[in-house]
Write a protein that holds these residues in place. Sequence first.
Motif, PDB file in Angstrom:
ATOM      1  N   ALA A  54      51.476  80.766  13.334  1.00  0.00           N
ATOM      2  CA  ALA A  54      50.068  80.368  13.243  1.00  0.00           C
ATOM      3  C   ALA A  54      49.548  79.909  14.600  1.00  0.00           C
ATOM      4  CB  ALA A  54      49.913  79.254  12.205  1.00  0.00           C
ATOM      5  N   GLN A  55      50.367  79.166  15.331  1.00  0.00           N
ATOM      6  CA  GLN A  55      49.963  78.725  16.661  1.00  0.00           C
ATOM      7  C   GLN A  55      49.854  79.904  17.625  1.00  0.00           C
ATOM      8  OE1 GLN A  55      48.991  75.679  17.780  1.00  0.00           O
ATOM      9  NE2 GLN A  55      49.041  75.097  15.600  1.00  0.00           N
ATOM     10  N   LEU A  56      50.756  80.860  17.514  1.00  0.00           N
ATOM     11  CA  LEU A  56      50.675  82.053  18.368  1.00  0.00           C
ATOM     12  C   LEU A  56      49.380  82.814  18.120  1.00  0.00           C
ATOM     13  CD1 LEU A  56      54.301  83.505  18.225  1.00  0.00           C
ATOM     14  CD2 LEU A  56      53.120  82.604  20.237  1.00  0.00           C
ATOM     15  N   GLN A  89      54.812  89.740  12.214  1.00  0.00           N
ATOM     16  CA  GLN A  89      56.219  90.135  12.356  1.00  0.00           C
ATOM     17  C   GLN A  89      57.121  88.914  12.529  1.00  0.00           C
ATOM     18  OE1 GLN A  89      57.547  93.443  12.155  1.00  0.00           O
ATOM     19  NE2 GLN A  89      55.493  93.598  11.277  1.00  0.00           N
ATOM     20  N   ILE A  90      56.691  87.963  13.312  1.00  0.00           N
ATOM     21  CA  ILE A  90      57.485  86.751  13.546  1.00  0.00           C
ATOM     22  C   ILE A  90      57.574  85.924  12.271  1.00  0.00           C
ATOM     23  CG2 ILE A  90      57.487  84.551  14.788  1.00  0.00           C
ATOM     24  CD1 ILE A  90      56.333  86.110  17.204  1.00  0.00           C
ATOM     25  N   HIS A 100      59.644  84.924  21.292  1.00  0.00           N
ATOM     26  CA  HIS A 100      58.833  83.960  20.529  1.00  0.00           C
ATOM     27  C   HIS A 100      59.160  83.946  19.032  1.00  0.00           C
ATOM     28  CE1 HIS A 100      56.005  83.122  23.868  1.00  0.00           C
ATOM     29  NE2 HIS A 100      56.245  84.379  24.216  1.00  0.00           N
ATOM     30  N   ARG A 101      60.292  84.534  18.623  1.00  0.00           N
ATOM     31  CA  ARG A 101      60.534  84.704  17.200  1.00  0.00           C
ATOM     32  C   ARG A 101      60.803  83.386  16.458  1.00  0.00           C
ATOM     33  NH1 ARG A 101      66.413  87.743  16.716  1.00  0.00           N
ATOM     34  NH2 ARG A 101      67.695  86.100  17.644  1.00  0.00           N
ATOM     35  N   ASP A 102      61.087  82.326  17.201  1.00  0.00           N
ATOM     36  CA  ASP A 102      61.282  81.028  16.556  1.00  0.00           C
ATOM     37  C   ASP A 102      60.061  80.112  16.712  1.00  0.00           C
ATOM     38  OD1 ASP A 102      63.911  81.565  15.655  1.00  0.00           O
ATOM     39  OD2 ASP A 102      64.677  81.188  17.668  1.00  0.00           O
ATOM     40  N   ASP A 103      58.988  80.644  17.301  1.00  0.00           N
ATOM     41  CA  ASP A 103      57.760  79.862  17.468  1.00  0.00           C
ATOM     42  C   ASP A 103      56.943  79.849  16.178  1.00  0.00           C
ATOM     43  OD1 ASP A 103      58.616  79.629  20.038  1.00  0.00           O
ATOM     44  OD2 ASP A 103      57.046  80.868  20.939  1.00  0.00           O
TER      45      ASP A 103
END
Length: 393
Positions: free
Chosen positions: A23-25, A43-44, A17-20
């Motif tokens: 804030a949405q996560l 972290q992301i 998920h590092r390119d997601d």
Amino acid sequence: MTEALLTPAIQQFIQEHRDDDPAQLALQARKYPDIPMQWVAHQIKCYQKAKSKIPAFAEKSIIIYPPGISLEQSSSEATAQYKARLIQGNSVTDLTAGFGIDTYYLSQHIETVIALERNPDLIPIVNHNWDVLGVKNITYHQTEAETYLSTEKNPTDLYFIDPARRDDVNHRLHLIEDCQPNLLHILPALMERKAEVWIKLSPLLDIHQALEKIAHVAEVHVVSVQNECKELLLRVIPNHSTEPIIHAVNLTKQGDEILKFCYSEESDEINYNLPLHYLYEPNASIMKAGGFKAVAKKYALSKLHRNSHLYTSDELVPNFSGRSFKIEALTVLNKKKLKTYLPANKANITVRNYPNTIQEIRKKTSIKDGGSVYLFATTLMDGNPKVLVCSRV
């Protein structure tokens, strides 16, 4: 936190998920009850910033980023590498290591590095990252700079310090003596060690005020990256008494633009002229450093006005430290007259020593932002306000 983030399941989630959108996560935390989503989202977010700011760190999949704004306040890879090329010696003490970006790049060129940090929460994070990056020559201590120096047994050749420019409630500090640790208290002790000291300061700081407060400054480096001023660097040498050399530095993808001068040169005479064939705008570091006459002398340019800080020449000067333009027309701020030169009604507008702001000009003329035409609203040597219509060279 560090141990939890390093578990295989958490690391796999971060990689997937590092390119997601972090804030949405964070809003979807209920979907992932086994994931400490607040930490992971941070972290992301930091990874996404590190891709452009410190690529060498972002390339390593298990780098841990600190909480808060430590990454935001850290040097970029470009400015850290510049410092590492400058600071020469066998040993250095970083008195305010923080997340350790400057420390890491110093360790690539200096044999022995001692790093101090007062925040105990950063220690396990930074030590983990040193292991990931294969760093073996940094000794990291959790302590205050003043405390360490009071009991230091083996002084190093060099000292580097980047005083904190925010207080305990995150308010910005603007005076040298308000930053932590207090430079004015620490520097006398470092001078007694006969050690060279490099100081990193805010680009917003007034250079002349800094030179009034800090003695023995041999060099001042005003460092920009892609024409955005990032930091001031002061080189302090014990017993240095001559005028400091100013380095106006712009780090670009095409190479480094560097103008060296002394402030005494700014009292020299230079030429002034009405606009000729070409126009020049110095880069951000020259503007911040105040090398207004030095840049004219280096490139044999004429200035448009004492306070305009724009320059002109008949022949194109190659490799100018800033932006170069061909002057297509000279006109005034009049909507109908400007329309002739703007078929798409778009222009990039710059104001230098002019009675109107960019916003006021756009409102008055309805010119939209963008396009390939550049308008410079400025005052000429004869005192007349004019608009120079230019194309980029």
